[in-house]
Design a protein around this motif. Sequence first.
Motif, mmCIF file in Angstrom:
data_model
loop_
_atom_site.group_PDB
_atom_site.id
_atom_site.type_symbol
_atom_site.label_atom_id
_atom_site.label_comp_id
_atom_site.label_asym_id
_atom_site.label_seq_id
_atom_site.Cartn_x
_atom_site.Cartn_y
_atom_site.Cartn_z
ATOM 1 N N UNK A 1 0.912 -1.138 -0.164
ATOM 2 C CA UNK A 1 -0.021 0.034 0.014
ATOM 3 C C UNK A 1 0.821 1.231 -0.048
ATOM 4 N N UNK A 2 2.165 1.092 -0.205
ATOM 5 C CA UNK A 2 3.182 2.291 -0.281
ATOM 6 C C UNK A 2 3.250 3.037 1.060
ATOM 7 N N UNK A 3 2.896 2.547 2.164
ATOM 8 C CA UNK A 3 2.899 3.200 3.606
ATOM 9 C C UNK A 3 3.999 2.662 4.351
ATOM 10 N N UNK A 4 4.300 3.394 5.329
ATOM 11 C CA UNK A 4 5.254 2.874 6.708
ATOM 12 C C UNK A 4 4.535 2.347 7.666
ATOM 13 N N UNK A 5 3.264 2.629 7.910
ATOM 14 C CA UNK A 5 2.636 2.195 9.049
ATOM 15 C C UNK A 5 1.207 2.144 9.205
ATOM 16 N N UNK A 6 0.349 1.430 9.739
ATOM 17 C CA UNK A 6 -1.166 1.360 9.460
ATOM 18 C C UNK A 6 -1.825 2.558 9.793
ATOM 19 N N UNK A 7 -1.202 3.774 10.372
ATOM 20 C CA UNK A 7 -2.109 5.014 10.461
ATOM 21 C C UNK A 7 -1.985 5.706 9.416
ATOM 22 N N UNK A 8 -1.048 5.257 8.465
ATOM 23 C CA UNK A 8 -1.123 6.260 7.254
ATOM 24 C C UNK A 8 -2.082 5.630 5.951
ATOM 25 N N UNK A 9 -2.933 4.840 6.473
ATOM 26 C CA UNK A 9 -3.926 4.283 5.415
ATOM 27 C C UNK A 9 -4.713 5.231 5.098
ATOM 28 N N UNK A 10 -5.325 5.626 3.956
ATOM 29 C CA UNK A 10 -6.483 6.240 3.704
ATOM 30 C C UNK A 10 -7.643 5.382 4.213
ATOM 31 N N UNK A 11 -8.894 5.935 4.281
ATOM 32 C CA UNK A 11 -10.126 5.154 4.649
ATOM 33 C C UNK A 11 -10.363 4.293 3.666
ATOM 34 N N UNK A 12 -10.207 4.438 2.221
ATOM 35 C CA UNK A 12 -10.616 3.516 1.234
ATOM 36 C C UNK A 12 -9.378 2.372 1.177
ATOM 37 N N UNK A 13 -8.375 2.671 1.459
ATOM 38 C CA UNK A 13 -7.075 1.841 1.198
ATOM 39 C C UNK A 13 -7.398 0.887 2.413
ATOM 40 N N UNK A 14 -7.845 1.357 3.606
ATOM 41 C CA UNK A 14 -8.064 0.396 4.827
ATOM 42 C C UNK A 14 -9.129 -0.325 4.771
ATOM 43 N N UNK A 15 -10.259 -0.082 4.124
ATOM 44 C CA UNK A 15 -11.419 -0.938 3.890
ATOM 45 C C UNK A 15 -11.163 -1.978 2.798
ATOM 46 N N UNK A 16 -10.356 -1.614 1.850
ATOM 47 C CA UNK A 16 -9.817 -2.787 1.061
ATOM 48 C C UNK A 16 -8.841 -3.620 1.548
ATOM 49 N N UNK A 17 -8.000 -3.117 2.349
ATOM 50 C CA UNK A 17 -7.185 -3.938 3.210
ATOM 51 C C UNK A 17 -7.881 -5.066 4.163
ATOM 52 N N UNK A 18 -8.881 -4.374 4.952
ATOM 53 C CA UNK A 18 -9.544 -5.125 5.640
ATOM 54 C C UNK A 18 -10.383 -6.168 4.992
ATOM 55 N N UNK A 19 -10.860 -5.696 3.961
ATOM 56 C CA UNK A 19 -11.766 -6.788 3.067
ATOM 57 C C UNK A 19 -10.694 -8.211 2.596
ATOM 58 N N UNK A 20 -9.593 -7.979 2.307
ATOM 59 C CA UNK A 20 -8.482 -8.635 1.722
ATOM 60 C C UNK A 20 -8.059 -9.655 2.925
ATOM 61 N N UNK A 21 -7.963 -9.274 4.308
ATOM 62 C CA UNK A 21 -7.552 -9.836 5.398
ATOM 63 C C UNK A 21 -8.573 -10.783 5.778
ATOM 64 N N UNK A 22 -9.940 -10.259 5.616
ATOM 65 C CA UNK A 22 -10.985 -11.085 6.136
ATOM 66 C C UNK A 22 -11.342 -12.404 5.110
ATOM 67 N N UNK A 23 -10.666 -12.104 3.871
ATOM 68 C CA UNK A 23 -11.127 -13.260 2.783
ATOM 69 C C UNK A 23 -10.153 -14.507 3.413
ATOM 70 N N UNK A 24 -8.965 -14.173 4.055
ATOM 71 C CA UNK A 24 -8.052 -15.116 4.531
ATOM 72 C C UNK A 24 -8.397 -15.956 5.567
ATOM 73 N N UNK A 25 -9.531 -15.477 6.211
ATOM 74 C CA UNK A 25 -10.112 -16.134 7.314
ATOM 75 C C UNK A 25 -11.185 -17.201 6.918
ATOM 76 N N UNK A 26 -11.629 -16.925 5.694
ATOM 77 C CA UNK A 26 -12.935 -17.742 5.208
ATOM 78 C C UNK A 26 -12.123 -19.117 4.639
#
Length: 233
Positions: free
Chosen positions: A208-233
């Motif tokens: 995501x071209x960032x150094x820490x989680x706090x630098x996420x945009x809201x849009x990128x954060x939502x994309x990341x969360x959705x991707x990580x959730x898929x790993x749990x299914x």
Amino acid sequence: MSRKFRLLTADEIEVRVATANKQSGVSLLLYKDARADMTILDETVGAENWQRRHTRDNANCIVSIWDSEKQMWIEKEDTGTESNTEKEKGLASDSFKRACTNWGIGRELYTAPFIWVRASLVEWINKNGKSYPKDSFRVRDITYDDKNRIKTLVIVKSGGVVVFSTEKKDLQPPPQAKAEMISANQINEITNLIQQTGTDAAKMLSYYHIQNVGQFTAEAAAHCIASLRKKLT
């Protein structure tokens, strides 16, 4: 083998719109073009002393540099993502750029400040009921400190009008703009999901071209969360 790659110049840095809101403004991200990586490799080690190869249908790229002292190729590898157009070509290009970042080329872009352009400084167009920036943006000036961190940065829009400058307070993002980027709940969820899925946090942040989680945009954060959730299914 000791290789020191030079830092990117202003004309080698591309600017991409991360988020856009006609009421508040636009956030921008800095990135590099694959041609800059090739140019810097040629300049530093010589065109005949580096090579690239792709695996996993271009998802991974391995950039190798010849070590004359050890008489062997030293490799660094990374994974890319597809682009919205020309997916196969975009995937190969992205994995190559990321592998070059592993060598240190363009790593200074991770030290970029939060780049916010006020809505009033942007010309907007409407498409399918949504507003988008009509302007394109580019880096006019950039300097670095002795630790290769971005020191000063000036962004201009079409026509050369300055829309962001680390030197001008009136062009700095308002405090609430940065706060709107990602909520505390999203930060906690991403952190927990990283642990639950065993995800490599460093690679994820690089993606995501960032150094820490706090630098996420809201849009990128939502994309990341959705991707990580898929790993749990």
